[in-house]
Write an enzyme that holds these catalytic residues in place. Structure first.
Site, mmCIF file in Angstrom:
data_model
loop_
_atom_site.group_PDB
_atom_site.id
_atom_site.type_symbol
_atom_site.label_atom_id
_atom_site.label_comp_id
_atom_site.label_asym_id
_atom_site.label_seq_id
_atom_site.Cartn_x
_atom_site.Cartn_y
_atom_site.Cartn_z
ATOM 1 N N ARG A 42 0.822 -1.221 0.000
ATOM 2 C CA ARG A 42 0.000 0.000 0.000
ATOM 3 C C ARG A 42 0.857 1.274 0.000
ATOM 4 N NH1 ARG A 42 -5.225 -1.230 3.900
ATOM 5 N NH2 ARG A 42 -6.491 -2.214 2.285
ATOM 6 N N LYS A 203 -18.707 -17.781 3.223
ATOM 7 C CA LYS A 203 -20.109 -17.661 3.611
ATOM 8 C C LYS A 203 -20.928 -16.743 2.720
ATOM 9 C CE LYS A 203 -19.374 -18.495 8.504
ATOM 10 N NZ LYS A 203 -19.383 -17.847 9.818
ATOM 11 N N GLY A 360 -7.911 -9.337 -0.075
ATOM 12 C CA GLY A 360 -6.659 -9.930 0.393
ATOM 13 C C GLY A 360 -6.429 -11.364 -0.066
ATOM 14 N N GLY A 383 -12.618 -4.114 1.633
ATOM 15 C CA GLY A 383 -13.977 -3.685 1.968
ATOM 16 C C GLY A 383 -14.584 -2.733 0.940
HETATM 17 C C1 3PG Z 1 -8.619 -1.739 5.150
HETATM 18 O O1 3PG Z 1 -7.507 -2.185 5.447
HETATM 19 O O2 3PG Z 1 -9.541 -2.437 4.741
HETATM 20 C C2 3PG Z 1 -8.810 -0.248 5.221
HETATM 21 O O3 3PG Z 1 -7.636 0.370 5.647
HETATM 22 C C3 3PG Z 1 -9.970 0.110 6.105
HETATM 23 O O4 3PG Z 1 -9.710 -0.304 7.415
HETATM 24 P P1 3PG Z 1 -10.922 -0.501 8.411
HETATM 25 O O5 3PG Z 1 -11.649 -1.736 7.952
HETATM 26 O O6 3PG Z 1 -10.345 -0.632 9.778
HETATM 27 O O7 3PG Z 1 -11.798 0.718 8.271
#
Ligand code: 3PG
Ligand code: MG
Length: 415
Positions: A42, A203, A360, A383
């Site tokens: 990153r 899931k 990931g 996310g």
């Molecule tokens: C991640 O690694 O998915 C982002 O940096 C967001 O982190 P968080 O899920 O703690 O908001």
């Protein structure tokens, strides 16, 4: 379906930053082990923005969160080691500040010169960050003249440093943010067709919204991982000892109905790799999907299924991939995932496929297959990638387009 008018997002193109204090929100939420950055991906991905700003005479001030410290300071969540790594990677000093707001930071930043880089301590040491507090955002905004958001992987959070702040000062998308929006956004919202999505994972319950949305806008959805078992179970298939979610049978039927209505084909396995347990060196065999022994569990899709997926992929113009097909972490249950990754890599290399991956596990699998570089685009987001796949607007991207949206209801991170 378009969630946003991207053309209203301002980019760094042609922007005069000389002598300006530029707040760069990066997502440097990287793994730190024993005080050292364990994976700098990153950081590397945000370097083009930082370097471009420096070269053009900006005073660069880097903001980020790390972990989920919930408003408390802790040594494990300090960005200091990340600052050291950034210094090494840009080959120039990075001035680290022990906090991200307050008089000392304000004063200290005044001595920055053109081309200098500073990095501020973890934003989440202040509760106002995750509550999207306007006063906290104002304190941050006062530190700079221009705001640049390069943290696509945090764009699903309506937090002060990515949402509120963008409404307070001249705001621009950084190079990584634009690359992500271009690649991920286009593949989801305006793909070259036919387009296939591979959605894997354990899931259904964690990816209902993703599956529901993709069923309405993709041409083909490949369901992989444990989720496929729930789909099979809903069709009356006996999945033996496999992981599946009986409570989600209705959900899965809804997804299937939506897909049918919009002409999207859902591809489930026709054969499976099964074993008595998920462990290294365990005995395994291949069986037809209708002949899964009651004491065995599905750990990967079988060779017929994989051959069929490879063939179908060859007829696609775009691939979106999130989640492995099987339990790829342990040999030989990664065979299906790796074979499909190779096929996607090959088609992309040949210019026949636009391939976009995120998450990931998916990236680990692509790296294992050695094809991450062959993919058209590998997102830094987990996310945020999923939220977009679920058809939801990302608060930070909306903010860059001068819009406000409610944060995703189910996924809002507790402060
Ligand atoms: C991640 O690694 O998915 C982002 O940096 C967001 O982190 P968080 O899920 O703690 O908001
Ligand atoms: Mg996360």
């Amino acid at each position: 379906m378009k969630t946003i008018d991207f053309s209203s997002i301002k980019t760094l193109n042609g922007l005069d930053v000389k002598g300006k204090r530029v707040l760069v929100r990066a997502d440097l939420n990287v793994p730190v082990e024993n005080g050292e950055v364990a994976d700098a991906t990153r950081i590397n991905r945000v370097l083009p923005t930082i370097n471009a700003l420096r070269e053009n005479g900006a005073k660069v001030i880097v903001l980020s969160h790390l972990g989920r410290p919930k408003g408390e300071r802790s040594p494990e969540t300090s960005l200091r080691p990340v600052s050291a790594k950034l210094e090494e990677l840009i080959g120039a000093p990075v001035r680290f500040f022990d906090d991200c707001v307050g008089p000392e930071v304000r004063e200290g930043l005044q001595s920055l010169e053109e081309g200098d880089v500073a990095m501020l301590e973890n934003l989440r040491y202040h509760k106002g960050e995750t509550t999207n507090d306007m006063n906290f955002a104002k304190e941050l905004a006062a530190l700079g003249d221009i705001y640049v958001d390069d943290a696509f992987s945090s764009a699903h959070r309506a937090h002060a440093s990515v949402e509120a702040i963008a409404h307070l000062m001249p705001s621009y998308a950084g190079l990584l943010m634009m690359a992500e929006i271009d690649a991920v956004g286009r593949a989801i919202e305006d793909p070259k067709r036919p387009v296939m999505a591979i959605v894997g994972g354990a899931k259904v319950s964690t990816k209902i919204d993703v599956l529901s949305n993709l069923a309405t806008c993709m041409d083909v959805v490949v369901v992989g991982g444990g989720m496929a078992n729930t789909f099979l179970h809903a069709q009356g298939v006996n999945v033996g000892n496999s992981l599946y979610e009986p409570d989600f049978v209705d959900t899965v039927r809804d997804v299937a109905a939506k897909a049918k209505e919009s002409g999207c084909e859902i591809l489930l396995p026709v054969d499976e790799v099964v074993a008595v347990e998920f462990a290294p060196g365990t005995e395994w065999k291949v069986c037809d999907v209708n002949a899964i022994p009651s004491d065995m569990m599905v750990l990967d899709q079988g060779p017929k299924s994989i051959e069929r997926l490879k063939e179908r992929l060859a007829g696609m113009k775009t691939l979106l991939w999130n989640g492995p097909l099987g339990a790829f972490e342990i040999e030989p249950f990664g065979k299906g995932t790796l074979a499909l990754a190779h096929q996607a890599g090959k088609l992309s290399r040949e210019g026949k496929l636009i391939s976009v991956a995120g998450g990931g596990d998916t990236i680990r699998a692509l790296n294992m297959a050695g094809v991450a570089d062959d993919f058209t685009y590998v997102s830094t987001a987990g996310g945020a990638f999923l939220e977009w796949l679920a058809g939801r607007q990302l608060p930070a991207v909306a903010a860059l387009a001068s819009r406000r949206v409610a944060p995703p209801p189910s996924k809002t991170m507790a402060a």
